[in-house]
Design an enzyme around this catalytic site. Structure first.
Site, PDB file in Angstrom:
ATOM      1  N   HIS A 157      15.802  48.399 -32.524  1.00 32.95           N
ATOM      2  CA  HIS A 157      15.925  49.173 -31.281  1.00 32.95           C
ATOM      3  C   HIS A 157      15.636  48.359 -30.038  1.00 32.95           C
ATOM      4  CE1 HIS A 157      16.408  53.291 -32.959  1.00 32.95           C
ATOM      5  NE2 HIS A 157      15.987  52.648 -34.031  1.00 32.95           N
ATOM      6  N   ASP A 365      15.039  45.528 -21.937  1.00 32.83           N
ATOM      7  CA  ASP A 365      15.000  46.776 -22.700  1.00 32.83           C
ATOM      8  C   ASP A 365      16.125  46.760 -23.727  1.00 32.83           C
ATOM      9  OD1 ASP A 365      14.155  49.403 -23.314  1.00 32.83           O
ATOM     10  OD2 ASP A 365      13.980  49.931 -21.193  1.00 32.83           O
TER      11      ASP A 365
HETATM   12  C1  GDG Z   1      12.895  52.106 -27.639  1.00 36.17           C
HETATM   13  C2  GDG Z   1      13.522  50.899 -26.926  1.00 36.17           C
HETATM   14  C3  GDG Z   1      15.684  52.143 -26.811  1.00 36.17           C
HETATM   15  C4  GDG Z   1       9.306  59.338 -21.534  1.00 36.17           C
HETATM   16  N1  GDG Z   1       8.335  60.028 -20.905  1.00 36.17           N
HETATM   17  C5  GDG Z   1       8.377  61.265 -21.429  1.00 36.17           C
HETATM   18  C6  GDG Z   1       9.373  61.314 -22.389  1.00 36.17           C
HETATM   19  N2  GDG Z   1       9.926  60.121 -22.434  1.00 36.17           N
HETATM   20  C7  GDG Z   1      11.078  59.829 -23.295  1.00 36.17           C
HETATM   21  C8  GDG Z   1      12.312  59.593 -22.456  1.00 36.17           C
HETATM   22  C9  GDG Z   1      13.184  58.839 -23.428  1.00 36.17           C
HETATM   23  C10 GDG Z   1      12.157  58.106 -24.260  1.00 36.17           C
HETATM   24  O1  GDG Z   1      10.899  58.691 -24.039  1.00 36.17           O
HETATM   25  C11 GDG Z   1      12.062  56.662 -23.871  1.00 36.17           C
HETATM   26  O2  GDG Z   1      13.143  56.016 -24.407  1.00 36.17           O
HETATM   27  P1  GDG Z   1      13.600  54.601 -23.872  1.00 36.17           P
HETATM   28  O3  GDG Z   1      14.906  54.302 -24.499  1.00 36.17           O
HETATM   29  O4  GDG Z   1      13.649  54.630 -22.385  1.00 36.17           O
HETATM   30  O5  GDG Z   1      12.458  53.560 -24.253  1.00 36.17           O
HETATM   31  P2  GDG Z   1      11.455  53.238 -25.507  1.00 36.17           P
HETATM   32  O6  GDG Z   1      10.455  54.283 -25.723  1.00 36.17           O
HETATM   33  O7  GDG Z   1      10.894  51.891 -25.167  1.00 36.17           O
HETATM   34  O8  GDG Z   1      12.439  53.146 -26.779  1.00 36.17           O
HETATM   35  C12 GDG Z   1      14.659  51.350 -26.011  1.00 36.17           C
HETATM   36  C13 GDG Z   1      15.017  53.226 -27.631  1.00 36.17           C
HETATM   37  O9  GDG Z   1      13.955  52.722 -28.440  1.00 36.17           O
HETATM   38  C14 GDG Z   1      16.021  53.908 -28.571  1.00 36.17           C
HETATM   39  O10 GDG Z   1      16.662  52.986 -29.393  1.00 36.17           O
HETATM   40  O11 GDG Z   1      16.597  52.730 -25.915  1.00 36.17           O
HETATM   41  O12 GDG Z   1      15.275  50.236 -25.401  1.00 36.17           O
HETATM   42  O13 GDG Z   1      12.544  50.187 -26.179  1.00 36.17           O
HETATM   43  O14 GDG Z   1      13.896  59.703 -24.271  1.00 36.17           O
HETATM   44  O15 GDG Z   1      12.822  60.809 -22.026  1.00 36.17           O
HETATM   45  N3  GDG Z   1       9.681  62.403 -23.119  1.00 36.17           N
HETATM   46  C15 GDG Z   1       8.963  63.527 -22.875  1.00 36.17           C
HETATM   47  N4  GDG Z   1       7.970  63.557 -21.945  1.00 36.17           N
HETATM   48  C16 GDG Z   1       7.646  62.447 -21.188  1.00 36.17           C
HETATM   49  O16 GDG Z   1       6.784  62.494 -20.327  1.00 36.17           O
HETATM   50  N5  GDG Z   1       9.226  64.624 -23.604  1.00 36.17           N
END
Ligand code: GDG
Length: 462
Positions: A157, A365
């Site tokens: 990921h 990322d």
């Molecule tokens: C890894 C990779 C890749 C955030 N704050 C809250 C909340 N979130 C949710 C967001 C989003 C998720 O968390 C974060 O996803 P990201 O993709 O931005 O980043 P990582 O956590 O680092 O994920 C990344 C991912 O895996 C999938 O393959 O895209 O590059 O690093 O969905 O909305 N959700 C809630 N409350 C919050 O305060 N419910």
């Protein structure tokens, strides 16, 4: 077709997809498992005094979730250690933060072996197995050692760094060799895939075939780029639901005619939060007419808080946001609303929709799902502007965003100005193209592409 067995470090409880669980992986996989008669196995997040391998099951929404407890030493050496102090920084190009300690190696190997021992009795001959992320790179090898002949795929990921960085890892060749016990290894982007191919070619003396196959360490496996997406339909529905509506109204009242820029991230140094605050400060300095007219809402949910680098970035962000607010705030305006708590997904959707700009500026990322969520949550009649780092995997797809260099304050400050001034016609045109991509390349397309490629891989000889 047999069952899909998904294995990842953590699982999310069945039926929790609208809840407060944080992390892109949890969100994506619950959607992927619903359709297959799947079993999802991972660590419970709890520790016991002595590892027993006892499985706990939960069923719901067509998914069976099985979890196991680990020991405290496992949490320290495997999770806080090798996964989050060695691999996470290294794979995000941060060799300055990467810690190389032998006890972490040992913990990582031990937990991967424990995962293999625990999941083995659950496996049936027709199953195919999908292993997720950097916590579990050696799991395929451990399963093979225990005689598993099924197809096993691995999806990373997070990014894969250039080989000059990757070779700073002691035992880097062993880790890469372990990937050759899978039948398919998937990356988020072409960029990560190319970096991996370069390692295989130049460090491991391997060869790249014409159809995505790669040969090294005496084995041939398949590689591919599979960009992850949202459960777009569900997210759009959430954005139009009651909770989102209520939050949008609440935000609009609180805007008091001002315009909002929003950032939503796990509190992680890879997300470029400090650089973002400093770029916003640059924008305020250079744009006095924006004072009292604009504010930045940054939601940063604390994460991995036992790891020192996370404690440090948290303290730095407290300092920087406080300093900027102290310098610019007036009696009834605070330029940065910095919030260290989490919101439900549907509440977040309402918050995204109320924002004129989505500011997504990670230094590095794998993909970044927030960029896609911001787009999916917009009002189709009056959408906001996405500002996106060129170093997010999502930038390979989302070329209609305002693409910025997160290391340049001036570049980001210009993009904020441009975003705030953008005419509706241009906003609509950009958003429509972005939304088309978010719909087409959703989590189902991702899952189907990966599973299709895994099932097409030849079964290895026993
Ligand atoms: C890894 C990779 C890749 C955030 N704050 C809250 C909340 N979130 C949710 C967001 C989003 C998720 O968390 C974060 O996803 P990201 O993709 O931005 O980043 P990582 O956590 O680092 O994920 C990344 C991912 O895996 C999938 O393959 O895209 O590059 O690093 O969905 O909305 N959700 C809630 N409350 C919050 O305060 N419910």
């Amino acid at each position: 077709m047999g069952r899909l067995i998904v294995i990842s470090n953590r699982v999310s409880p069945p039926g929790d997809e609208h809840g407060a669980s944080v992390g892109g992986l949890a969100m994506a996989l619950s959607a992927a498992l619903r359709e297959h008669n799947g079993v999802w196995f991972g660590w419970s997040g709890r520790t016991t005094e002595t590892f027993t391998g006892h499985l706990s099951f939960q069923r719901g929404g067509g998914v069976t979730v099985a979890t196991v407890d680990l020991e405290e030493q496992d949490r320290q050496e495997y999770y806080n250690g090798y996964a989050n102090r060695t691999l996470w920084p290294l794979l995000h190009y941060r060799i300055d933060l990467s810690a190389y300690e032998r006890s972490f190696d040992e913990g990582y190997s031990r937990v991967n072996a424990r995962f293999a021992d625990t999941v083995l009795p659950l496996l049936e001959p027709d199953d195919f197995i999908w292993v997720h992320d950097y916590h579990l790179i050696p799991l395929g090898r451990e399963l093979r050692r225990r005689g598993v002949g099924a197809r096993i795929g691995f999806f990373l990921h997070i990014p894969w760094p250039p080989r000059r960085l990757f070779t700073t890892l002691p035992n880097h060749a062993e880790l890469v060799q372990a990937l050759f016990d899978y039948d398919l290894v998937g990356f988020q982007t072409q960029d990560a895939l190319s970096a991996f191919q370069e390692y295989v070619t130049f460090e491991a003396g391997g060869t790249i075939g014409p159809d995505g196959e790669v040969t090294a360490f005496g084995r041939t496996i398949r590689l591919g780029a599979f960009p992850i997406g949202l459960d777009t339909e569900a997210f759009v529905a959430a954005a139009e639901g009651e909770a989102a509506h209520a939050w949008r109204q609440r935000m609009e009242t609180s805007l008091a005619g001002r315009r909002m820029i929003v950032g939503v991230d796990r509190l992680d140094y890879s997300k470029g939060l400090e650089e973002r605050f400093l770029a916003y400060e640059e924008f305020l300095t250079r744009t006095p007419e924006a004072h009292e007219q604009v504010f930045l809402l940054q939601i940063a949910t604390p994460s991995r808080d036992e790891v020192p680098a996370y404690q440090e970035i948290r303290a730095r962000l407290d300092g920087v946001s406080g300093r900027i607010n102290g310098a610019f705030a007036t009696a009834d305006w605070v330029p940065i609303r910095y919030v260290n708590r989490s919101y439900r997904r549907d509440e977040l959707a309402g918050i995204y929709r109320a924002a004129a700009i989505g500011l997504v500026t990670p230094l590095r990322d794998g993909m970044n799902l927030v960029a896609k969520e911001y787009v999916a949550a917009q009002d189709p009649a009056d959408p906001g502007v996405l500002i996106l780092s060129q170093f997010a995997g999502a930038a390979e797809q989302m070329t209609e965003a305002l693409i910025v260099n997160p290391f340049s304050r001036e570049d980001m400050s210009d993009a904020i100005r441009r975003g705030l001034a953008m005419e509706k016609a241009e906003r609509l045109r950009r958003w429509e193209t972005l939304m088309d991509g978010v719909k087409r390349f959703d989590v189902t397309a991702w899952r189907d592409a990966f599973v299709g490629a895994l099932l097409a891989a030849p079964l290895r000889e026993a």
